[in-house]
Design an enzyme around this catalytic site. Structure first.
Site, PDB file in Angstrom:
ATOM      1  N   GLY A  16      55.376  75.903  21.617  1.00 37.52           N
ATOM      2  CA  GLY A  16      54.144  75.739  20.845  1.00 37.52           C
ATOM      3  C   GLY A  16      54.316  74.696  19.764  1.00 37.52           C
ATOM      4  CD  GLU A  35      64.880  75.493  15.457  1.00 41.14           C
ATOM      5  OE1 GLU A  35      63.748  75.500  15.955  1.00 41.14           O
ATOM      6  OE2 GLU A  35      65.614  76.515  15.404  1.00 41.14           O
ATOM      7  N   GLY A 109      63.573  78.158  22.940  1.00 44.29           N
ATOM      8  CA  GLY A 109      63.914  78.818  24.195  1.00 44.29           C
ATOM      9  C   GLY A 109      64.222  77.856  25.330  1.00 44.29           C
ATOM     10  CG  ASN A 113      63.838  78.296  29.392  1.00 45.22           C
ATOM     11  OD1 ASN A 113      64.208  77.461  30.193  1.00 45.22           O
ATOM     12  ND2 ASN A 113      62.817  78.095  28.569  1.00 45.22           N
ATOM     13  CG  MET A 116      62.317  80.151  37.246  1.00 47.55           C
ATOM     14  SD  MET A 116      62.585  81.884  37.528  1.00 47.55           S
ATOM     15  CE  MET A 116      63.585  82.254  36.119  1.00 47.55           C
ATOM     16  CB  VAL A 244      60.237  78.829   7.095  1.00 48.05           C
ATOM     17  CG1 VAL A 244      59.075  79.199   6.191  1.00 48.05           C
ATOM     18  CG2 VAL A 244      60.254  77.327   7.385  1.00 48.05           C
ATOM     19  CD  GLU A 355      63.446  85.458  36.795  1.00 50.50           C
ATOM     20  OE1 GLU A 355      64.501  85.234  36.204  1.00 50.50           O
ATOM     21  OE2 GLU A 355      62.330  85.153  36.343  1.00 50.50           O
ATOM     22  CG  HIS A 440      59.730  86.595  29.833  1.00 49.43           C
ATOM     23  ND1 HIS A 440      59.462  86.931  31.145  1.00 49.43           N
ATOM     24  CD2 HIS A 440      60.599  85.560  29.896  1.00 49.43           C
ATOM     25  CE1 HIS A 440      60.144  86.142  31.966  1.00 49.43           C
ATOM     26  NE2 HIS A 440      60.859  85.304  31.234  1.00 49.43           N
ATOM     27  N   GLY A 468      54.175  81.777  21.409  1.00 50.78           N
ATOM     28  CA  GLY A 468      54.064  82.983  22.226  1.00 50.78           C
ATOM     29  C   GLY A 468      53.500  84.190  21.494  1.00 50.78           C
ATOM     30  CG  ASN A 478      59.293  83.206  34.969  1.00 55.50           C
ATOM     31  OD1 ASN A 478      58.640  83.364  36.003  1.00 55.50           O
ATOM     32  ND2 ASN A 478      60.517  83.595  34.863  1.00 55.50           N
TER      33      ASN A 478
HETATM   34  P1  FDA Z   1      60.576  79.635  20.954  1.00 61.86           P
HETATM   35  O1  FDA Z   1      61.258  80.950  20.814  1.00 61.86           O
HETATM   36  O2  FDA Z   1      60.881  78.802  22.135  1.00 61.86           O
HETATM   37  O3  FDA Z   1      60.895  78.737  19.673  1.00 61.86           O
HETATM   38  C1  FDA Z   1      60.896  79.232  18.363  1.00 61.86           C
HETATM   39  C2  FDA Z   1      61.811  78.368  17.517  1.00 61.86           C
HETATM   40  O4  FDA Z   1      61.581  78.651  16.139  1.00 61.86           O
HETATM   41  C3  FDA Z   1      63.295  78.602  17.766  1.00 61.86           C
HETATM   42  O5  FDA Z   1      63.940  77.363  17.917  1.00 61.86           O
HETATM   43  C4  FDA Z   1      63.762  79.315  16.503  1.00 61.86           C
HETATM   44  O6  FDA Z   1      65.104  79.024  16.138  1.00 61.86           O
HETATM   45  C5  FDA Z   1      62.809  78.764  15.456  1.00 61.86           C
HETATM   46  N1  FDA Z   1      62.576  79.671  14.324  1.00 61.86           N
HETATM   47  C6  FDA Z   1      62.318  80.997  14.364  1.00 61.86           C
HETATM   48  N2  FDA Z   1      62.109  81.482  13.132  1.00 61.86           N
HETATM   49  C7  FDA Z   1      62.237  80.427  12.279  1.00 61.86           C
HETATM   50  C8  FDA Z   1      62.144  80.297  10.852  1.00 61.86           C
HETATM   51  N3  FDA Z   1      61.853  81.341  10.073  1.00 61.86           N
HETATM   52  N4  FDA Z   1      62.367  79.070  10.302  1.00 61.86           N
HETATM   53  C9  FDA Z   1      62.666  77.990  11.094  1.00 61.86           C
HETATM   54  N5  FDA Z   1      62.761  78.066  12.450  1.00 61.86           N
HETATM   55  C10 FDA Z   1      62.538  79.273  13.016  1.00 61.86           C
HETATM   56  N6  FDA Z   1      60.384  81.401  30.256  1.00 61.86           N
HETATM   57  C11 FDA Z   1      59.937  80.756  31.353  1.00 61.86           C
HETATM   58  O7  FDA Z   1      58.748  80.406  31.418  1.00 61.86           O
HETATM   59  N7  FDA Z   1      60.794  80.507  32.398  1.00 61.86           N
HETATM   60  C12 FDA Z   1      62.100  80.911  32.372  1.00 61.86           C
HETATM   61  O8  FDA Z   1      62.856  80.636  33.314  1.00 61.86           O
HETATM   62  C13 FDA Z   1      62.573  81.610  31.231  1.00 61.86           C
HETATM   63  N8  FDA Z   1      63.859  82.092  31.177  1.00 61.86           N
HETATM   64  C14 FDA Z   1      64.351  82.589  29.980  1.00 61.86           C
HETATM   65  C15 FDA Z   1      65.698  82.905  29.856  1.00 61.86           C
HETATM   66  C16 FDA Z   1      66.217  83.291  28.621  1.00 61.86           C
HETATM   67  C17 FDA Z   1      67.677  83.629  28.482  1.00 61.86           C
HETATM   68  C18 FDA Z   1      65.360  83.372  27.484  1.00 61.86           C
HETATM   69  C19 FDA Z   1      65.864  83.775  26.128  1.00 61.86           C
HETATM   70  C20 FDA Z   1      64.007  83.080  27.616  1.00 61.86           C
HETATM   71  C21 FDA Z   1      63.492  82.695  28.849  1.00 61.86           C
HETATM   72  N9  FDA Z   1      62.149  82.356  28.990  1.00 61.86           N
HETATM   73  C22 FDA Z   1      61.692  81.794  30.145  1.00 61.86           C
HETATM   74  C23 FDA Z   1      61.196  82.544  27.875  1.00 61.86           C
HETATM   75  C24 FDA Z   1      60.825  81.263  27.136  1.00 61.86           C
HETATM   76  O9  FDA Z   1      61.976  80.520  26.799  1.00 61.86           O
HETATM   77  C25 FDA Z   1      60.028  81.645  25.872  1.00 61.86           C
HETATM   78  O10 FDA Z   1      58.856  82.323  26.293  1.00 61.86           O
HETATM   79  C26 FDA Z   1      59.637  80.446  25.040  1.00 61.86           C
HETATM   80  O11 FDA Z   1      60.765  79.733  24.599  1.00 61.86           O
HETATM   81  C27 FDA Z   1      58.810  80.855  23.827  1.00 61.86           C
HETATM   82  O12 FDA Z   1      58.284  79.692  23.236  1.00 61.86           O
HETATM   83  P2  FDA Z   1      57.738  79.717  21.760  1.00 61.86           P
HETATM   84  O13 FDA Z   1      57.102  78.408  21.475  1.00 61.86           O
HETATM   85  O14 FDA Z   1      56.901  80.927  21.568  1.00 61.86           O
HETATM   86  O15 FDA Z   1      59.008  79.915  20.796  1.00 61.86           O
END
Ligand code: FDA
Length: 501
Positions: A16, A35, A109, A113, A116, A244, A355, A440, A468, A478
């Protein structure tokens, strides 16, 4: 150091956040991304950026003394190892009966991840987000997201021949024997690179078991796609190891952030303030929800509503393993990137998309592994805990039971037809189904409830959720393509109505 003020600040660098920063940058808006994790682009002494998968080192996990693998054990033997505490790439956040895996670093993520890249079924998208114009999503924003993420499809001929997907072909055979249909899963891992890995032409990554601790090659993570493009606009700056903590509003209507600057062992080296006119929360379901809850309950943004923290779900995640017959080999070479799913989502009683997951240990284990995504209507919620100054997730094992029941219907059938059984040694005790963790996490600041239909947080102007947290607990597939496409749609509207006006 941090600039003291930027017209736009984006918290996080996941899906996002990355979409939002790119589109702000293209529109000429100076934008700072904050970040908490590190930038993963520098090889260390061993020549690689990320930790090896099968012998995790300090780079593997976010501030842990021990690795925390999703498969806790094999033959009941703990497979985790001690590591040095360090700002590594994979986090696991524990909340009682549920723990949540998260990526930490520039790309969120996308660094950890399985790559997929699945567009959800339109009918289910309409069910979970009825307020969103599906024509617009499927006509414009899903295609835009797939293009920018550089999603690609596996070559079917290669899939049928290669060693790396023997495990997937075996699971397909067993599923088809029980009357199930499988479907190929698009990916942001470069399948052409993978083919060259198997041919021995390039350094191995997916074929060297790499996935949850980062891929040293082959993966089109966000730092290679959206974030590279965002930096290319010349208007976007990414600041790392900046966590933050607090958000409040100044008398002039701008937002004021309290930011902790971290060192590589998680120590706080400085505390800074930063201002922004437009503030975008892209810290993920857990991160963005926690920031809003803390702001509401400590009184820095007292106008936030009761909807903050509601509508959370684990996308119905359940993991399980089946034990194969001695003659049914999964292969010693297993791609870390799944390419095939069992599609039983049309089952009216127990919709499941499972999957076919690798178990890339480098030796034959006679195990078929699955991550099932089920349709479970149970939802958790977060509350703010003043003692720990953090959000607490309320989710019980009973709430996850419906997911196990649904997966069991289908895998009982697959086992019955193939004369196979479940593995009971993979999750630390004797359970066959693991639903106490999720990859997820979704929800917490749900679109149309905590925000308006474009992610504008209710009660405040110029404050947005982009990630998310907007999705009410389930996407049926996914989730990152859905998160990306929704962020594309929302930022289009916000640029047109709130920023360029
Ligand atoms: P996302 O979690 O990606 O990013 C948030 C970021 O904000 C992070 O970098 C974090 O460090 C940072 N952050 C958090 N709090 C903060 C703060 N207070 N200050 C500064 N920075 C901060 N999905 C899919 O579609 N296909 C797949 O194959 C997979 N497989 C998979 C495997 C594994 C091991 C995981 C952990 C996850 C997946 N996923 C997935 C899920 C997918 O990765 C996940 O849904 C997205 O990354 C979520 O995207 P967002 O933009 O919501 O946040």
């Amino acid at each position: 150091g941090l600039p003291e003020y930027s017209p736009a600040v984006v918290i996080g660098t996941g899906y996002g956040a990355a979409v939002t920063a790119l589109r702000l940058g293209e529109a000429g808006i100076p934008t700072v991304m904050l970040e908490m994790g590190q930038l993963w682009d520098t090889p260390t002494a061993d020549g690689s950026v990320f930790s090896p998968m099968l012998s995790p080192d300090k780079r593997s996990m976010w501030l842990k003394d021990r690795s925390e693998m999703p498969l806790a054990s094999f033959l009941w033997i703990d497979i985790n190892t001690n590591i040095e505490r360090y700002a590594g790439v994979l986090d696991r956040v524990h909340y009682g009966d549920m723990s949540v895996y998260l990526g930490r670093g520039v790309g969120g993520g996308s660094l950890v991840n399985g790559a997929m890249a699945v567009t959800p079924r339109r009918s289910y998208f309409e069910e979970i987000l009825p307020g969103v114009d599906a024509d617009e999503m499927y006509g414009t924003y899903f295609p835009r997201a797939n293009t920018a993420l550089r999603v690609n499809d596996i070559d079917r001929g290669w899939f049928e021949d290669c060693d790396a997907y023997q495990y997937a072909r075996l699971s397909r055979k067993h599923a088809e024997k029980a009357g199930y249909r499988t479907t190929f899963v698009p990916s942001v891992y470069d399948f052409d690179y993978m083919r060259r890995e198997e041919a021995g032409e390039v350094p191995r990554s997916a074929l060297d078991s790499e996935v949850i601790f980062g891929n040293n090659h082959g993966k089109r993570s966000l730092d290679k796609t959206y974030l590279a493009a965002a930096l290319g606009t010349g208007n976007v700056t990414i600041k790392t190891l900046q966590e933050v903590r607090d958000i409040r509003r100044g008398a002039d209507g701008t937002y004021r952030l309290t930011v902790r600057e971290l060192d590589e062992t998680g120590g706080v080296v400085a505390r800074r303030e930063m201002g922004a006119r437009h503030l975008f929360l892209g810290a993920g379901s857990i991160g963005s929800t926690e920031l809003l809850l803390r702001a509401r309950d400590t009184g820095t943004l007292p106008g936030l509503g009761e909807e903050i923290g509601q509508g959370w779900g684990p996308n119905g995640n359940v993991m399980l393993g089946r034990a194969n017959h001695a003659w049914d080999l999964t292969g010693t070479l297993q791609s870390g990137m799944p390419a095939l799913g069992i599609d039983a989502w049309d089952d009216p009683d127990n919709p499941v998309f499972a999957e076919i997951a690798p178990m890339p240990a480098g030796v034959e284990l006679w195990v078929s592994l699955y991550l099932a995504i089920t349709k479970n209507p149970a939802r958790g919620r977060f509350t703010y805990d003043p003692a720990s100054d953090s959000a607490r997730l309320h989710w019980t094992a009973e709430q996850g039971q419906a997911s196990i029941d649904a997966a069991k219907v289908h895998f009982d059938r697959i086992n019955g037809v193939n004369n196979t059984v479940y593995r009971h040694d993979l999750f630390g005790d004797t359970r066959a189904f693991e639903n106490r963790f999720t990859y997820h996490p979704l929800g917490g600041a749900v679109l149309g409830e905590a925000t308006d239909l474009y992610g504008r947080v209710k009660g405040y102007d110029n404050l947005y959720v982009t990630d998310g947290a907007l999705i009410p607990g389930s996407t049926g597939v996914n989730p990152f393509v859905t998160i990306t496409a929704l962020a594309e749609r929302n930022v289009d509207r916000v640029l047109a109505e709130d920023i360029r006006r």
